[in-house]
Design an enzyme around this catalytic site. Structure first.
Site, PDB file in Angstrom:
ATOM      1  N   GLU A 115       1.392  -1.056  -5.004  1.00 29.69           N
ATOM      2  CA  GLU A 115       0.257  -0.118  -4.964  1.00 29.69           C
ATOM      3  C   GLU A 115      -0.666  -0.485  -6.119  1.00 29.69           C
ATOM      4  OE1 GLU A 115      -2.588   2.408  -4.501  1.00 29.69           O
ATOM      5  OE2 GLU A 115      -1.003   2.316  -2.985  1.00 29.69           O
TER       6      GLU A 115
ATOM      7  N   TYR B  23       0.834  -1.216   0.000  1.00 25.68           N
ATOM      8  CA  TYR B  23       0.000   0.000   0.000  1.00 25.68           C
ATOM      9  C   TYR B  23       0.870   1.268   0.000  1.00 25.68           C
ATOM     10  CZ  TYR B  23      -2.760  -3.596   2.517  1.00 25.68           C
ATOM     11  OH  TYR B  23      -3.356  -4.763   2.937  1.00 25.68           O
TER      12      TYR B  23
ATOM     13  N   GLU C 266      -3.926   8.463  14.171  1.00 28.32           N
ATOM     14  CA  GLU C 266      -2.994   7.624  13.423  1.00 28.32           C
ATOM     15  C   GLU C 266      -2.021   7.044  14.440  1.00 28.32           C
ATOM     16  OE1 GLU C 266      -2.066   7.197   8.990  1.00 28.32           O
ATOM     17  OE2 GLU C 266      -3.622   8.287  10.056  1.00 28.32           O
TER      18      GLU C 266
ATOM     19  N   ASP D  27       0.746  -0.018   5.631  1.00 26.97           N
ATOM     20  CA  ASP D  27      -0.098   1.131   5.980  1.00 26.97           C
ATOM     21  C   ASP D  27      -1.460   0.852   5.357  1.00 26.97           C
ATOM     22  OD1 ASP D  27      -1.227   3.535   6.610  1.00 26.97           O
ATOM     23  OD2 ASP D  27       0.123   4.774   5.415  1.00 26.97           O
TER      24      ASP D  27
ATOM     25  N   CYS E  38      -4.468   3.847  10.493  1.00 34.41           N
ATOM     26  CA  CYS E  38      -5.415   4.951  10.661  1.00 34.41           C
ATOM     27  C   CYS E  38      -6.609   4.520  11.498  1.00 34.41           C
ATOM     28  CB  CYS E  38      -5.881   5.477   9.300  1.00 34.41           C
ATOM     29  SG  CYS E  38      -6.723   4.236   8.280  1.00 34.41           S
TER      30      CYS E  38
END
Length: 366
Positions: free
Chosen positions: A239, A218, A358, A299, A324
Site C-alpha cells: 500500500e 493495493y 463492484e 483491488d 470498482c
C-alpha cells in the site's frame, strides 16, 4: 432520485439490469453463473459529505443536482447510515446556536461505523483559533452526554485540528468472526459496510482451500488481507498511502494476525522489486524470494492494472481480482484470459440506485 427519497420499489429491477450488464461485458469469456450480492435498500452508506448553506439566520445541508448543478436542501439522507441521519439535525441545530462554530463553515463530513462510532469533520473558509477548539470541545462533550460515541475534527487551509482522535474503529462480523478495523478521517474506506462484509465472506470462501502464500496489491487499511490471512501460510501486502499503512499495522495487531506483512510501496514499485529492476530500502529485512505466493489479490483503482503489473500478475496460479470498474476489469481480462480462466464471478451492489457496481473474479491458470 432526490437525496431524501430512494426508489426502493425499483431496486430489484436495477440490480437485475446490473447483472445483465456485467454478463454482457463478460460475454467474450467463459464463466460460471454470476453470484449476486444485494445491498440494503436504505441506510447503506457509512459516510456522507454535504455542503452547508448560509441563508440569513438559517443554515442547512445541501447537495448539488448533477445535471442542473442547482442546489438541493437536504434534511435527511436515507442512503446514509441511521447514525448519520440522527446526527444531521443535531449538528445543524448546534451550529446555528454557536456563532464561533458557524462562522464561515462551508462543509460537513460524516464517517460512521456499524459498531456505532461517528467522526464529524467541519470545514472552514477561515483560520481556526482557540475559541473554535473550546466550542468544538463543548459540542463534542454534549453529544457524548447524549449517548453518541463521537469525535469532531476542524479543517481549514493547511490546518487540521483533532480534539481527541482522527479515527473511528469498525467491528465487522465476517463469517461469525469479529474483525476490527481502524478507519482514519479523509482516508479511503469501503462506503457500504454490508456489501464489504459480503465481499470479505466471498473472498474467504473462494480461498478456503488455498495453499502457499498470498500477495496483495493495493491493500488499503488491510481490509481484505486481514480477513484472508487465516486461509494462507503468510500474506505479503503493499500500500502506498501512509495513513492507510499505519491503520493496517494497527489492524494487524488488533486482530492478532501474526502472518501478515505490509510494505509501503506502489504496485508499480513492487513489480520493479520483484523483477530486480530496482532495490528499495523499504524492503530491507524482507526476503521476497522466501515467499511462495500461489495466489495474488488485486483491488486496483478505476483505471485497472497497468501493463507491467498485468504481466507480473499473470505469473501467479490464482488471481483474485476485485474491481470498482467492470469496463477496465474486462480490458484487463483480455490479457489475463490468455493464461487464466474465470472460476468464480460475483457482482457486489456497493452503490445502489447508480450505474456503478463492484465485481469480483477468481482466475485460475489454464
Amino acid at each position: 432520485m432526490t437525496p431524501e427519497h430512494l426508489p426502493i420499489a425499483q431496486y430489484d429491477a436495477q440490480l437485475t439490469e446490473k447483472r445483465q450488464r456485467l454478463s454482457h461485458l463478460l460475454s467474450s469469456y467463459e464463466h460460471p453463473e454470476i453470484e449476486v450480492f444485494r445491498s440494503p435498500v436504505s441506510h447503506y452508506r457509512m459516510r456522507a459529505e454535504f455542503r452547508l448553506w448560509h441563508e440569513n439566520d438559517d443554515l442547512y445541508h445541501i447537495m448539488f443536482d448533477q445535471q442542473t448543478k442547482s442546489r438541493i436542501r437536504v434534511e435527511q439522507f436515507p442512503a446514509a447510515s441511521e447514525l448519520i441521519n440522527q446526527l444531521m439535525p443535531i449538528m445543524i441545530d448546534a451550529l446555528k446556536k454557536n456563532q464561533v462554530l458557524r462562522h464561515k463553515v462551508f462543509q460537513i463530513d460524516y464517517l460512521t461505523t456499524l459498531s456505532g462510532e461517528a467522526l464529524v469533520t467541519l470545514l472552514y473558509h477561515r483560520p481556526l483559533q482557540d475559541d473554535w477548539i473550546a466550542a468544538a470541545r463543548d459540542l463534542r462533550d454534549s453529544l457524548r452526554d447524549q449517548g453518541f460515541t463521537l469525535d469532531i475534527i476542524g479543517r481549514a487551509t493547511k490546518t487540521k485540528i483533532t480534539l481527541d482522535k482522527d479515527y473511528i474503529e469498525e467491528a465487522l462480523n465476517v463469517n461469525g468472526e469479529k474483525l476490527v478495523y481502524r478507519q482514519v478521517e479523509n482516508s479511503f474506506t469501503q462506503p457500504n459496510a454490508a456489501i464489504n462484509i459480503s465481499m470479505l465472506e466471498w473472498a474467504q470462501a473462494i480461498t478456503e482451500d488455498s495453499t502457499g502464500d498470498l500477495l496483495e496489491l493495493y491493500c488499503g487499511n488491510g481490509n481484505f488481507s486481514i480477513a484472508l490471512a487465516k486461509n494462507f501460510q503468510r500474506v505479503l501486502a503493499t500500500e502506498i498511502a501512509k495513513p492507510s499503512v499505519e491503520s493496517a499495522q494497527y489492524n494487524i495487531a488488533a486482530n492478532h494476525i501474526d502472518n501478515l506483512q505490509i510494505i509501503r510501496m506502489s504496485a508499480e514499485e513492487f513489480t520493479q522489486a520483484m523483477q530486480g529492476v530496482r532495490a528499495f530500502n523499504r524492503l530491507k529485512g524482507i526476503d521476497l524470494s522466501a515467499y511462495n505466493c500461489e495466489t495474488i489479490f488485486v483491488d486496483p483503482p478505476r483505471s485497472g492494472l497497468d501493463e507491467q503489473t498485468l504481466a507480473m500478475v499473470q505469473q501467479y496460479p490464482r488471481i483474485l481480482y476485485i474491481s470498482c470498474n467492470p469496463e477496465t476489469l474486462c480490458e484487463n481480462l483480455s490479457v489475463l484470459g490468455k493464461t487464466h480462466t474465470i472460476s468464480r464471478v460475483a457482482l457486489f451492489d456497493q452503490f445502489p440506485y447508480t450505474h456503478h457496481m463492484e465485481s469480483g473474479v477468481l482466475l485460475t491458470l489454464r
